[in-house]
Motif scaffolding. Sequence first.
Motif, PDB file in Angstrom:
ATOM      1  N   LEU A 147     -44.567   9.429  11.024  1.00  0.00           N
ATOM      2  CA  LEU A 147     -43.154   9.989  10.938  1.00  0.00           C
ATOM      3  C   LEU A 147     -42.448   8.600  10.277  1.00  0.00           C
ATOM      4  CD1 LEU A 147     -42.680  11.521  14.206  1.00  0.00           C
ATOM      5  CD2 LEU A 147     -42.803  12.810  12.049  1.00  0.00           C
ATOM      6  N   MET A 148     -42.877   7.511  10.717  1.00  0.00           N
ATOM      7  CA  MET A 148     -42.152   6.207  10.124  1.00  0.00           C
ATOM      8  C   MET A 148     -42.378   5.921   8.584  1.00  0.00           C
ATOM      9  SD  MET A 148     -42.091   3.608  13.313  1.00  0.00           S
ATOM     10  CE  MET A 148     -43.940   3.547  13.697  1.00  0.00           C
ATOM     11  N   GLU A 149     -43.769   6.238   8.166  1.00  0.00           N
ATOM     12  CA  GLU A 149     -44.154   6.058   6.874  1.00  0.00           C
ATOM     13  C   GLU A 149     -43.471   7.347   5.903  1.00  0.00           C
ATOM     14  OE1 GLU A 149     -46.117   4.109   5.265  1.00  0.00           O
ATOM     15  OE2 GLU A 149     -46.014   5.100   3.447  1.00  0.00           O
ATOM     16  N   LEU A 150     -43.375   8.344   6.509  1.00  0.00           N
ATOM     17  CA  LEU A 150     -42.800   9.468   5.879  1.00  0.00           C
ATOM     18  C   LEU A 150     -41.122   9.256   5.616  1.00  0.00           C
ATOM     19  CD1 LEU A 150     -44.887  12.661   6.989  1.00  0.00           C
ATOM     20  CD2 LEU A 150     -44.775  11.689   4.855  1.00  0.00           C
ATOM     21  N   THR A 151     -40.850   8.845   6.367  1.00  0.00           N
ATOM     22  CA  THR A 151     -39.319   8.585   6.336  1.00  0.00           C
ATOM     23  C   THR A 151     -38.859   7.170   5.974  1.00  0.00           C
ATOM     24  OG1 THR A 151     -39.025   8.006   8.855  1.00  0.00           O
ATOM     25  CG2 THR A 151     -38.851  10.354   8.373  1.00  0.00           C
ATOM     26  N   GLY A 152     -39.890   6.325   5.917  1.00  0.00           N
ATOM     27  CA  GLY A 152     -39.317   4.774   5.356  1.00  0.00           C
ATOM     28  C   GLY A 152     -38.429   4.372   6.366  1.00  0.00           C
ATOM     29  N   ALA A 273     -33.334  18.284   9.986  1.00  0.00           N
ATOM     30  CA  ALA A 273     -33.747  19.655  10.058  1.00  0.00           C
ATOM     31  C   ALA A 273     -34.365  20.291   8.697  1.00  0.00           C
ATOM     32  CB  ALA A 273     -32.835  20.628  10.820  1.00  0.00           C
ATOM     33  N   ASN A 274     -34.006  19.911   7.839  1.00  0.00           N
ATOM     34  CA  ASN A 274     -34.381  20.166   6.317  1.00  0.00           C
ATOM     35  C   ASN A 274     -35.319  19.316   5.559  1.00  0.00           C
ATOM     36  OD1 ASN A 274     -32.653  22.576   6.760  1.00  0.00           O
ATOM     37  ND2 ASN A 274     -30.934  22.007   5.645  1.00  0.00           N
ATOM     38  N   PHE A 275     -35.808  18.492   6.536  1.00  0.00           N
ATOM     39  CA  PHE A 275     -36.840  17.498   5.957  1.00  0.00           C
ATOM     40  C   PHE A 275     -38.054  18.141   5.349  1.00  0.00           C
ATOM     41  CE2 PHE A 275     -39.887  13.866   7.071  1.00  0.00           C
ATOM     42  CZ  PHE A 275     -39.359  13.095   5.936  1.00  0.00           C
ATOM     43  N   ASN A 276     -38.263  19.323   5.673  1.00  0.00           N
ATOM     44  CA  ASN A 276     -39.399  19.974   5.151  1.00  0.00           C
ATOM     45  C   ASN A 276     -39.407  20.182   3.411  1.00  0.00           C
ATOM     46  OD1 ASN A 276     -37.318  22.005   5.650  1.00  0.00           O
ATOM     47  ND2 ASN A 276     -39.051  23.444   5.408  1.00  0.00           N
ATOM     48  N   ALA A 277     -37.953  20.210   2.969  1.00  0.00           N
ATOM     49  CA  ALA A 277     -37.738  20.077   1.662  1.00  0.00           C
ATOM     50  C   ALA A 277     -38.077  18.937   0.967  1.00  0.00           C
ATOM     51  CB  ALA A 277     -36.281  20.831   1.432  1.00  0.00           C
ATOM     52  N   ILE A 278     -38.204  17.911   1.418  1.00  0.00           N
ATOM     53  CA  ILE A 278     -38.345  16.424   0.972  1.00  0.00           C
ATOM     54  C   ILE A 278     -39.418  15.506   1.112  1.00  0.00           C
ATOM     55  CG2 ILE A 278     -36.061  16.516   0.110  1.00  0.00           C
ATOM     56  CD1 ILE A 278     -35.455  14.369   2.155  1.00  0.00           C
ATOM     57  N   VAL A 279     -40.459  15.979   2.051  1.00  0.00           N
ATOM     58  CA  VAL A 279     -41.607  15.290   2.570  1.00  0.00           C
ATOM     59  C   VAL A 279     -42.342  14.984   1.449  1.00  0.00           C
ATOM     60  CG1 VAL A 279     -43.608  15.194   4.094  1.00  0.00           C
ATOM     61  CG2 VAL A 279     -41.324  16.244   4.945  1.00  0.00           C
ATOM     62  N   GLY A 280     -42.542  13.682   1.515  1.00  0.00           N
ATOM     63  CA  GLY A 280     -43.231  13.173   0.280  1.00  0.00           C
ATOM     64  C   GLY A 280     -42.857  13.178  -1.024  1.00  0.00           C
ATOM     65  N   MET A 373     -52.729  15.345   9.157  1.00  0.00           N
ATOM     66  CA  MET A 373     -53.932  14.891   8.920  1.00  0.00           C
ATOM     67  C   MET A 373     -54.722  15.920   7.792  1.00  0.00           C
ATOM     68  SD  MET A 373     -54.962  12.600  11.961  1.00  0.00           S
ATOM     69  CE  MET A 373     -56.123  11.794  11.235  1.00  0.00           C
ATOM     70  N   SER A 374     -54.644  17.268   8.356  1.00  0.00           N
ATOM     71  CA  SER A 374     -55.490  18.043   7.397  1.00  0.00           C
ATOM     72  C   SER A 374     -54.616  18.591   6.276  1.00  0.00           C
ATOM     73  CB  SER A 374     -55.472  19.561   8.453  1.00  0.00           C
ATOM     74  OG  SER A 374     -54.102  20.049   8.434  1.00  0.00           O
ATOM     75  N   HIS A 375     -53.324  18.065   5.953  1.00  0.00           N
ATOM     76  CA  HIS A 375     -52.940  18.136   4.666  1.00  0.00           C
ATOM     77  C   HIS A 375     -52.905  16.946   3.785  1.00  0.00           C
ATOM     78  CE1 HIS A 375     -50.802  21.853   5.993  1.00  0.00           C
ATOM     79  NE2 HIS A 375     -50.370  22.016   4.882  1.00  0.00           N
ATOM     80  N   GLY A 376     -52.728  15.792   4.526  1.00  0.00           N
ATOM     81  CA  GLY A 376     -52.704  14.654   3.960  1.00  0.00           C
ATOM     82  C   GLY A 376     -51.627  14.381   3.198  1.00  0.00           C
ATOM     83  N   SER A 377     -51.422  13.181   2.454  1.00  0.00           N
ATOM     84  CA  SER A 377     -50.255  12.741   1.916  1.00  0.00           C
ATOM     85  C   SER A 377     -49.852  13.808   0.602  1.00  0.00           C
ATOM     86  CB  SER A 377     -49.975  11.368   1.529  1.00  0.00           C
ATOM     87  OG  SER A 377     -51.064  11.054   0.557  1.00  0.00           O
ATOM     88  N   LEU A 380     -48.815  17.412   2.044  1.00  0.00           N
ATOM     89  CA  LEU A 380     -47.530  17.370   2.628  1.00  0.00           C
ATOM     90  C   LEU A 380     -46.625  17.601   1.289  1.00  0.00           C
ATOM     91  CD1 LEU A 380     -47.613  14.925   5.312  1.00  0.00           C
ATOM     92  CD2 LEU A 380     -47.784  17.355   5.786  1.00  0.00           C
ATOM     93  N   LYS A 381     -46.730  16.573   0.301  1.00  0.00           N
ATOM     94  CA  LYS A 381     -45.702  16.588  -0.689  1.00  0.00           C
ATOM     95  C   LYS A 381     -45.831  18.001  -1.399  1.00  0.00           C
ATOM     96  CE  LYS A 381     -45.287  14.190  -5.212  1.00  0.00           C
ATOM     97  NZ  LYS A 381     -46.093  13.552  -6.036  1.00  0.00           N
ATOM     98  N   GLN A 382     -47.041  18.575  -1.406  1.00  0.00           N
ATOM     99  CA  GLN A 382     -47.238  19.779  -2.167  1.00  0.00           C
ATOM    100  C   GLN A 382     -46.367  20.992  -1.250  1.00  0.00           C
ATOM    101  OE1 GLN A 382     -50.787  21.255  -3.818  1.00  0.00           O
ATOM    102  NE2 GLN A 382     -49.495  23.348  -4.445  1.00  0.00           N
ATOM    103  N   ALA A 383     -46.617  20.806   0.042  1.00  0.00           N
ATOM    104  CA  ALA A 383     -45.780  21.703   1.016  1.00  0.00           C
ATOM    105  C   ALA A 383     -44.373  21.785   0.663  1.00  0.00           C
ATOM    106  CB  ALA A 383     -46.225  21.589   2.312  1.00  0.00           C
ATOM    107  N   SER A 384     -43.833  20.639   0.544  1.00  0.00           N
ATOM    108  CA  SER A 384     -42.350  20.742   0.090  1.00  0.00           C
ATOM    109  C   SER A 384     -41.929  21.242  -1.244  1.00  0.00           C
ATOM    110  CB  SER A 384     -41.861  18.954   0.138  1.00  0.00           C
ATOM    111  OG  SER A 384     -42.367  18.381   1.085  1.00  0.00           O
TER     112      SER A 384
END
Length: 529
Positions: A147-152, A273-280, A373-377, A380-384
């Motif tokens: 979580l810290m890595e993904l949010t900086g 709440a809308n972090f799922n649009a920008i993860v990665g 872990m199953s998505h990897g970095s 996760l980026k592709q999911a966004s």
Amino acid sequence: MTMNHQGRSTSAGEAGRSASHQTFTGNRALDMEEPLIFEIGHMDNCGVDLDETADFAPRLGSHMRQEIVDLPALSEPETMRHYVRLSRNNYAIDAGLYPLGSCTMKHNPRLNEKMARLPGFADIHPLQPISTVPGAFELISELADWLMELTGTNAVAMSPKAGAHGEQCGMMAIKHAIAAKGEERSIVLVPESAHGTNPATAALVGYKVVSIPARDDGTVSVDAVVEKIEAHAGQVAALMLTNPNTCGLFEPEVIEIANAIHEAGGYFYCDGANFNAIVGKAKPGDLGIDAMHINLHKTFSTPHGGGGPGSGPVVLSDRLAPYAPLPFIRKNNEELEVVETTDQLQGNEQPFGRMTAFFGQMGMYVRALSYMMSHGSDGLKQASEDAVLNANYIRVGLQDLMTLPFGEKPCMHEVLFDDSFLNDTGVSTLDFAKAMIDEGYHPMTMYFPLVVSGAMLIEPTESESRASLDLFVATMRDLVMSAKAGDTGRFEGAPYLAPRRRLDETTAARKPILKWVAPEPTKVQPETA
Ligand SMILES: *Cc1c(COP(=O)(O)O)cnc(C)c1O
């Protein structure tokens, strides 16, 4: 014979029966009537055999129960049927496309479930000695690292149990940071487009809410923020801003807004709440946030709906990190130390208190980490990216027929329409949503955000296939065209085919009946001792 769009018959043969066809049982084939469990289950019909208890003298005195509590008791097969029948009346992401904007109904991969059910995670008890569950703490710590890595950011409070609970945690950290500086500030700025939990949280924590108007393009301008900061000089404790915002748009001036609030001595709470649009893609820490909750049940796919369970960890900037609540996990080199009480505190740690009795939602932590872990970095980026692509696919598929309040420009993970395309059709926004139920879709989010009149906020899950999006778009187009063609009958009484039609939502909200009362309670004569 009626056919669906693939040419398959939808009628029950030539003598097809109408929707009003009556049955003896009240069941309609697979759609079965099910009474309340209190109506079907009774103690005298208990599903388990218990030995008679030996005679004993109760010591409860006047606390002895005077009446039998008629708890519902059913046999195992009866219980099974009850809940299976009820579950078939539910709409779920596992049943179909669930376009509920802002809520992010994500597919929960079964791998997550498999991991969460491992006995080492599923069967631990919150009061177990810490020395017996090092694996659980390692998992929490690893999730925190992601979580810290993904949010900086460099700190995260894991225990809050929902987004709104995370907001409360972040705002309490802000309140304590301000008090630690010896300051008193009374105001929190919240844009008009905010989710209702933002002003509610600010008020709960003891602040006065000052609203910031939205621009014509649905975003917040730094000028509007600065105007409010100057109007309340020295009083602004924080700004709560959602990014991407509730109109499905990335706030273009977010960095300038963060700088302005910091210069005024305030803190930047970001609703994540809308972090799922920008993860990665973007790190909120780089945008200047001081606190942001992450709804694990939205962004990281853990299941939600029906009231829980959720999980809302809050990442914190270095300025707020010392105020993170107990308990937390401290990393001493590679050793994990669980900090539960104030006598364990070190350095500048000054927790404001605690948010939960224990450590938070373990099952959600396992699912979220499994998803990461199953998505990897890259995954996760592709999911966004897919979330944004799917929303724009729907936007383009519908923008010639439905109306976009902010013009035909790209959106993030959700697309906001308004209801002006229904003007003069005699079909209301609510009717339109109800007609979607007949078509087998859960309606989109209606009448939110409030900045847009007759808002219809559509968020397709990123895992929807193109075929599924095409069918949804075609269905929506068909509905819009029949509204425009004056077929009000399709909408007025909708849903026609749902197990229940229109409920009296006003009475349900104003006069909720929250307790089942037995028609005739069974009384027992208290035995005289
Ligand atoms: C869902 C949501 C919340 C609240 O989160 P919960 O987990 O439901 O408490 C807050 N803000 C926005 C924008 C949301 O979409």
